[in-house]
Design a protein around this motif. Structure first.
Motif, short mmCIF file in Angstrom:
data_model
loop_
_atom_site.label_atom_id
_atom_site.label_comp_id
_atom_site.label_asym_id
_atom_site.label_seq_id
_atom_site.Cartn_x
_atom_site.Cartn_y
_atom_site.Cartn_z
N ILE A 22 3.77 5.15 -11.31
CA ILE A 22 2.58 4.36 -11.67
C ILE A 22 2.25 4.51 -13.15
O ILE A 22 1.53 3.68 -13.72
CB ILE A 22 1.37 4.79 -10.80
N LYS A 48 4.50 -0.48 -13.51
CA LYS A 48 3.11 -0.83 -13.22
C LYS A 48 2.89 -2.34 -13.34
O LYS A 48 2.18 -2.95 -12.52
CB LYS A 48 2.17 -0.09 -14.16
N GLN A 75 2.27 6.74 -6.96
CA GLN A 75 1.23 7.63 -7.47
C GLN A 75 1.49 9.10 -7.20
O GLN A 75 1.08 9.96 -7.98
CB GLN A 75 -0.13 7.23 -6.86
N GLU A 113 1.47 -7.64 -6.41
CA GLU A 113 0.19 -7.70 -5.70
C GLU A 113 -0.50 -9.06 -5.90
O GLU A 113 -1.09 -9.60 -4.96
CB GLU A 113 -0.72 -6.56 -6.17
N LEU A 146 4.45 -4.01 -10.29
CA LEU A 146 3.61 -3.80 -9.12
C LEU A 146 2.40 -4.73 -9.15
O LEU A 146 2.03 -5.34 -8.13
CB LEU A 146 3.16 -2.34 -9.04
N SER A 147 1.78 -4.87 -10.31
CA SER A 147 0.63 -5.77 -10.43
C SER A 147 1.01 -7.22 -10.15
O SER A 147 0.29 -7.95 -9.46
CB SER A 147 0.00 -5.64 -11.82
N ARG A 188 0.84 -1.21 0.00
CA ARG A 188 0.00 0.00 0.00
C ARG A 188 0.87 1.25 0.00
O ARG A 188 0.59 2.22 -0.72
CB ARG A 188 -0.94 -0.01 1.20
N ARG A 230 2.43 1.66 -3.48
CA ARG A 230 1.49 2.22 -4.46
C ARG A 230 1.32 3.73 -4.25
O ARG A 230 1.24 4.50 -5.21
CB ARG A 230 0.15 1.50 -4.37
#
Length: 395
Positions: free
Chosen positions: A270, A276, A261, A283, A279-280, A254, A257
Motif C-alpha cells: 500500500i 496504490k 496493508q 476500486e 488499487l484506486s 477488501r 487491500r
C-alpha cells in the motif's frame, strides 16, 4: 397458477448447521463442492431465502432487486456461496416461470427452491460456442418422446447435476435460429454420458456431455417448439448479468487491500505509489460496475429478463475486473503462489494440506488461473462486443 410451499421458517441461520469448511474454502477462492451447494441451499430454503427475487406464488421471497442485491452482498462478505450463480435459480427457473407449463412449474420450481435438484445448462457445443445458432444436437419427435443425439461441451457442474436445460435443434429445415427448442433432460437418462474436463487450475468445473438416442418425454419441452432462441436470449441476459459477480469482486478487493496493508509477505504494498494507484483505479472501476448492475437490476429484474446489450457490457467489464483483482493478489503474495494447492474435495482438508504456507496463499493461484477463462465463459467477449455494436450503433 399459484404454488404453495410449507415449512418455511424465519430468523438467523444457525452456524452450527453450516459446513465448517465452507467459509474458509470460499474465502480462498475455491468453488463450493456438490455437498456444499446442496447443504447451503437447504439452509437458505429453511429460512425462505433461497429464491430472493422470485415471486411468492412460485416459492420465492418476493424481494425487490435491490434487496436481493444487498442479500447477495452480505453472502459475499460472509464468504458464503454465490446465490445468483446457481443455474436453477437465476437461469432455468425464470424461464420455466415465464414460459413453462403449469405441470412443469409444479414439478420443478419446488425442487429448485429447496435445492433437492441441481441444474446444468446445455448450450455450447464443439462447433457452436458463442455462436449458438449453429448448434447441431438434434431432437426428433417420436410419438410422445424426443430422441436426442449430439454433444454439449463446457457444461458447468454437469458432473453432479440432476437435470439439464438444453438447447436442441428440432427443425433443421428452417433458418438456424428458428429451428431451436428448449428441453429438460434428466441426467440419469440412458444414453447420456458425462465426461469431466480438467481445467488449467487442476480442477473440474466443466464437462463434455454426449447424447446417444436419449429419449426424453415430449412434455419436457419448455414453451413452444422452435421458439428456443427466444427463451435462450432471455436466459442469456440473466446469465451475463449474474456473471458480473460484482459483490464477489468487492469482497476480493477488501481482501486485496488487507494484503497490501499488513506486510505479511515482506513489504507493505500500500506504500508503493504504483500499486496504490492501480488499487484506486480498480476500486473506482468496480464502483462504476456496481452502479451499472444496480441500474440494470432495478430497471428489468431477473424474472422479466435483462437488456441483452447492457448485460453484455456488464459481462465484458466484469471479466477483466475479476482478472485484475486476482492478479494483484498474486503480485503481493509473490513466490508463495508457486506451490500447487488443489481445490478441496468432499473430505477434511483445511489443516492437512498446506504445511507452512501463510493463510492467504492456498487458493490464490487456483483462483487466478480460473479467472483466465472469465472473458470466454458465458459468451466470449468478442461476441458480446458484437451484440453491443448491433444494439447501439447499427441503426
Amino acid at each position: 397458477m399459484s404454488l404453495k410451499f410449507s415449512g418455511r421458517k424465519s430468523g438467523p441461520i444457525s452456524s452450527a448447521r453450516c459446513l465448517p469448511t465452507l467459509p474458509v474454502a470460499r474465502g480462498r477462492g475455491w468453488h463450493p463442492t456438490e455437498r456444499d451447494n446442496r447443504e447451503w441451499m437447504r439452509i437458505l430454503a429453511e429460512n425462505g431465502w433461497s429464491l430472493p427475487e422470485w415471486p411468492v406464488e412460485y416459492g420465492g421471497a418476493g424481494w425487490s432487486p435491490l434487496k436481493a442485491y444487498i442479500f447477495e452482498d452480505e453472502c459475499a462478505a460472509a464468504d458464503a456461496p454465490h446465490v445468483q450463480w446457481r443455474a436453477g435459480y437465476s437461469l432455468v427457473g425464470p424461464v420455466i416461470c415465464n414460459f413453462g407449463t403449469d405441470a412443469q412449474k409444479a414439478r420443478y420450481l419446488p425442487t429448485i427452491r429447496d435445492g433437492r435438484e441441481l441444474w446444468c445448462q446445455g448450450f455450447s457445443e464443439p462447433d457452436a460456442g458463442s455462436d449458438l445458432a449453429s448448434l447441431k444436437t438434434s431432437a426428433v419427435l417420436d410419438g410422445d418422446e424426443y430422441v436426442i443425439n449430439g454433444q454439449k461441451i463446457w457444461t458447468s457442474e454437469a458432473q453432479y447435476a440432476d437435470l439439464m436445460f438444453a438447447l436442441v435443434r428440432t427443425d433443421p429445415a428452417v433458418k438456424a435460429q428458428r429451428g431451436l427448442s428448449c428441453i429438460i433432460i434428466d441426467m440419469k437418462t440412458p444414453g447420456l454420458t458425462v465426461r469431466p474436463i480438467e481445467t488449467i487450475d487442476n480442477a473440474v468445473h466443466v464437462n463434455e456431455v454426449f447424447f446417444e438416442n436419449v429419449r426424453v418425454p415430449a412434455a419436457n419441452l419448455v414453451g413452444e417448439a422452435n421458439m428456443g432462441w427466444t427463451y435462450a436470449k432471455f436466459l442469456l441476459g440473466n446469465e451475463r448479468h449474474s456473471n458480473a459477480l460484482v459483490q464477489r469482486i468487492k469482497r476480493e478487493i477488501r481482501k486485496l487491500r488487507e494484503l497490501a496493508q499488513n506486510g505479511e509477505f515482506g513489504e507493505r504494498f500500500i506504500e508503493k505509489p504504483t500499486f496504490k494507484r492501480k488499487l484506486s483505479e480498480l476500486e473506482i472501476d468496480v464502483a462504476a460496475l456496481e452502479w451499472a448492475v444496480l441500474r440494470s437490476a432495478t430497471a428489468h429484474g431477473q424474472m422479466a429478463g435483462r437488456d441483452m446489450a447492457f448485460a453484455s457490457g456488464l459481462k465484458v467489464e466484469a471479466s477483466y475486473l475479476q482478472q485484475r483483482v486476482a492478479d494483484m493478489q498474486l503480485e503481493i503474495i509473490g513466490p508463495w503462489v508457486a506451490p500447487d494447492f488443489p481445490e478441496p474435495d468432499e473430505g477434511p482438508w483445511i489443516e492437512a494440506r498446506f504445511g507452512d504456507a501463510p493463510e492467504d496463499v492456498p487458493g490464490a493461484m487456483t483462483k487466478a488461473l480460473f479467472r483466465r477463462a472469465a472473458p470466454i465463459y458465458g459468451g466470449a467477449n468478442e461476441i458480446q462486443r458484437g451484440i453491443i455494436w448491433r444494439a447501439v450503433f447499427q441503426k
